[in-house]
Design a protein around this motif. Structure first.
Motif, PDB file in Angstrom:
ATOM      1  N   THR A   1       0.832  -1.204   0.000  1.00  0.00           N
ATOM      2  CA  THR A   1       0.000   0.000   0.000  1.00  0.00           C
ATOM      3  C   THR A   1       0.868   1.257   0.000  1.00  0.00           C
ATOM      4  O   THR A   1       0.534   2.247  -0.638  1.00  0.00           O
ATOM      5  N   PHE A   2       2.010   1.210   0.684  1.00  0.00           N
ATOM      6  CA  PHE A   2       2.927   2.347   0.661  1.00  0.00           C
ATOM      7  C   PHE A   2       3.464   2.562  -0.751  1.00  0.00           C
ATOM      8  O   PHE A   2       3.562   3.696  -1.224  1.00  0.00           O
ATOM      9  N   ALA A   3       3.803   1.468  -1.438  1.00  0.00           N
ATOM     10  CA  ALA A   3       4.292   1.582  -2.812  1.00  0.00           C
ATOM     11  C   ALA A   3       3.229   2.225  -3.704  1.00  0.00           C
ATOM     12  O   ALA A   3       3.542   3.094  -4.529  1.00  0.00           O
ATOM     13  N   LEU A   4       1.981   1.828  -3.535  1.00  0.00           N
ATOM     14  CA  LEU A   4       0.898   2.415  -4.321  1.00  0.00           C
ATOM     15  C   LEU A   4       0.735   3.901  -4.024  1.00  0.00           C
ATOM     16  O   LEU A   4       0.551   4.708  -4.937  1.00  0.00           O
ATOM     17  N   VAL A   5       0.815   4.264  -2.754  1.00  0.00           N
ATOM     18  CA  VAL A   5       0.721   5.683  -2.379  1.00  0.00           C
ATOM     19  C   VAL A   5       1.878   6.455  -3.010  1.00  0.00           C
ATOM     20  O   VAL A   5       1.690   7.538  -3.556  1.00  0.00           O
ATOM     21  N   HIS A   6       3.068   5.894  -2.953  1.00  0.00           N
ATOM     22  CA  HIS A   6       4.255   6.532  -3.525  1.00  0.00           C
ATOM     23  C   HIS A   6       4.054   6.777  -5.026  1.00  0.00           C
ATOM     24  O   HIS A   6       4.335   7.870  -5.531  1.00  0.00           O
ATOM     25  N   ILE A   7       3.574   5.780  -5.733  1.00  0.00           N
ATOM     26  CA  ILE A   7       3.344   5.893  -7.170  1.00  0.00           C
ATOM     27  C   ILE A   7       2.277   6.949  -7.461  1.00  0.00           C
ATOM     28  O   ILE A   7       2.426   7.765  -8.375  1.00  0.00           O
ATOM     29  N   MET A   8       1.210   6.948  -6.686  1.00  0.00           N
ATOM     30  CA  MET A   8       0.138   7.923  -6.899  1.00  0.00           C
ATOM     31  C   MET A   8       0.617   9.349  -6.631  1.00  0.00           C
ATOM     32  O   MET A   8       0.270  10.271  -7.362  1.00  0.00           O
ATOM     33  N   VAL A   9       1.417   9.532  -5.594  1.00  0.00           N
ATOM     34  CA  VAL A   9       1.947  10.865  -5.288  1.00  0.00           C
ATOM     35  C   VAL A   9       2.871  11.332  -6.406  1.00  0.00           C
ATOM     36  O   VAL A   9       2.777  12.471  -6.863  1.00  0.00           O
TER      37      VAL A   9
ATOM     38  N   VAL B   1       3.807  15.225 -10.718  1.00  0.00           N
ATOM     39  CA  VAL B   1       4.299  15.509 -12.069  1.00  0.00           C
ATOM     40  C   VAL B   1       3.147  15.942 -12.974  1.00  0.00           C
ATOM     41  O   VAL B   1       3.303  16.868 -13.779  1.00  0.00           O
ATOM     42  N   TYR B   2       2.001  15.320 -12.838  1.00  0.00           N
ATOM     43  CA  TYR B   2       0.850  15.717 -13.651  1.00  0.00           C
ATOM     44  C   TYR B   2       0.453  17.166 -13.361  1.00  0.00           C
ATOM     45  O   TYR B   2       0.213  17.946 -14.272  1.00  0.00           O
ATOM     46  N   LEU B   3       0.415  17.527 -12.075  1.00  0.00           N
ATOM     47  CA  LEU B   3       0.049  18.904 -11.720  1.00  0.00           C
ATOM     48  C   LEU B   3       1.084  19.912 -12.205  1.00  0.00           C
ATOM     49  O   LEU B   3       0.752  21.036 -12.564  1.00  0.00           O
ATOM     50  N   MET B   4       2.343  19.506 -12.220  1.00  0.00           N
ATOM     51  CA  MET B   4       3.404  20.408 -12.669  1.00  0.00           C
ATOM     52  C   MET B   4       3.430  20.553 -14.193  1.00  0.00           C
ATOM     53  O   MET B   4       3.766  21.624 -14.705  1.00  0.00           O
ATOM     54  N   THR B   5       3.105  19.475 -14.911  1.00  0.00           N
ATOM     55  CA  THR B   5       3.255  19.497 -16.366  1.00  0.00           C
ATOM     56  C   THR B   5       1.932  19.476 -17.123  1.00  0.00           C
ATOM     57  O   THR B   5       1.887  19.859 -18.291  1.00  0.00           O
ATOM     58  N   GLY B   6       0.872  18.959 -16.492  1.00  0.00           N
ATOM     59  CA  GLY B   6      -0.393  18.779 -17.186  1.00  0.00           C
ATOM     60  C   GLY B   6      -0.350  17.634 -18.180  1.00  0.00           C
ATOM     61  O   GLY B   6      -1.250  17.475 -18.999  1.00  0.00           O
ATOM     62  N   ASN B   7       0.688  16.818 -18.089  1.00  0.00           N
ATOM     63  CA  ASN B   7       0.898  15.738 -19.049  1.00  0.00           C
ATOM     64  C   ASN B   7       0.729  14.385 -18.360  1.00  0.00           C
ATOM     65  O   ASN B   7       1.503  14.039 -17.463  1.00  0.00           O
ATOM     66  N   VAL B   8      -0.272  13.626 -18.795  1.00  0.00           N
ATOM     67  CA  VAL B   8      -0.543  12.309 -18.196  1.00  0.00           C
ATOM     68  C   VAL B   8       0.606  11.338 -18.473  1.00  0.00           C
ATOM     69  O   VAL B   8       0.999  10.559 -17.595  1.00  0.00           O
TER      70      VAL B   8
ATOM     71  N   GLY C   1       2.820   9.461 -15.725  1.00  0.00           N
ATOM     72  CA  GLY C   1       2.896   7.995 -15.692  1.00  0.00           C
ATOM     73  C   GLY C   1       4.322   7.484 -15.759  1.00  0.00           C
ATOM     74  O   GLY C   1       4.693   6.558 -15.036  1.00  0.00           O
ATOM     75  N   LEU C   2       5.126   8.088 -16.627  1.00  0.00           N
ATOM     76  CA  LEU C   2       6.519   7.650 -16.734  1.00  0.00           C
ATOM     77  C   LEU C   2       7.285   7.886 -15.438  1.00  0.00           C
ATOM     78  O   LEU C   2       8.017   7.012 -14.967  1.00  0.00           O
ATOM     79  N   VAL C   3       7.120   9.060 -14.872  1.00  0.00           N
ATOM     80  CA  VAL C   3       7.808   9.357 -13.615  1.00  0.00           C
ATOM     81  C   VAL C   3       7.304   8.437 -12.506  1.00  0.00           C
ATOM     82  O   VAL C   3       8.089   7.928 -11.702  1.00  0.00           O
ATOM     83  N   ALA C   4       6.007   8.187 -12.479  1.00  0.00           N
ATOM     84  CA  ALA C   4       5.440   7.316 -11.445  1.00  0.00           C
ATOM     85  C   ALA C   4       5.982   5.898 -11.547  1.00  0.00           C
ATOM     86  O   ALA C   4       6.055   5.194 -10.536  1.00  0.00           O
ATOM     87  N   LEU C   5       6.392   5.477 -12.720  1.00  0.00           N
ATOM     88  CA  LEU C   5       6.971   4.137 -12.877  1.00  0.00           C
ATOM     89  C   LEU C   5       8.479   4.131 -12.695  1.00  0.00           C
ATOM     90  O   LEU C   5       9.043   3.239 -12.065  1.00  0.00           O
ATOM     91  N   ILE C   6       9.163   5.131 -13.247  1.00  0.00           N
ATOM     92  CA  ILE C   6      10.626   5.144 -13.224  1.00  0.00           C
ATOM     93  C   ILE C   6      11.186   5.575 -11.870  1.00  0.00           C
ATOM     94  O   ILE C   6      12.155   4.995 -11.373  1.00  0.00           O
ATOM     95  N   GLU C   7      10.603   6.569 -11.258  1.00  0.00           N
ATOM     96  CA  GLU C   7      11.135   7.120  -9.999  1.00  0.00           C
ATOM     97  C   GLU C   7      11.192   6.070  -8.883  1.00  0.00           C
ATOM     98  O   GLU C   7      12.223   5.964  -8.215  1.00  0.00           O
ATOM     99  N   PRO C   8      10.155   5.264  -8.660  1.00  0.00           N
ATOM    100  CA  PRO C   8      10.268   4.248  -7.610  1.00  0.00           C
ATOM    101  C   PRO C   8      11.357   3.209  -7.891  1.00  0.00           C
ATOM    102  O   PRO C   8      12.027   2.737  -6.968  1.00  0.00           O
ATOM    103  N   VAL C   9      11.565   2.876  -9.142  1.00  0.00           N
ATOM    104  CA  VAL C   9      12.634   1.932  -9.491  1.00  0.00           C
ATOM    105  C   VAL C   9      13.995   2.539  -9.152  1.00  0.00           C
ATOM    106  O   VAL C   9      14.852   1.877  -8.553  1.00  0.00           O
TER     107      VAL C   9
END
Length: 68
Positions: free
Chosen positions: A6-14, A19-26, A30-38
């Motif tokens: 659940t923490f991993a999911l929260v981390h990905i959602m945050v 990034v979406y709020l900063m860029t407006g780009n889905v 999505g890319l940052v949400a996948l790459i950053e945790p790795v």
């Protein structure tokens, strides 16, 4: 394990939301949400190795010498 997942999911959602709020780009979100945790997982691995080395070093230094 459930707490970890659940923490991993929260981390990905945050990560996605920030990034979406900063860029407006889905896609960017999505890319940052996948790459950053790795990247953080790899960094954490080396962080733990460094701290294990430091602990072992401190233990070796603080052990009294034994003379026979």
């Amino acid at each position: 394990m459930i707490k970890t997942l659940t923490f991993a999911l929260v981390h990905i959602m945050v990560a996605f939301t920030v990034v979406y709020l900063m860029t407006g780009n889905v896609i960017a979100g999505g890319l940052v949400a996948l790459i950053e945790p790795v990247c953080n997982t790899v960094a954490y691995h080396f962080h733990e190795k460094l701290w294990d080395f430091i602990r072992q070093r401190r233990q070796t230094v603080s052990e009294p010498a034994v003379y026979a």
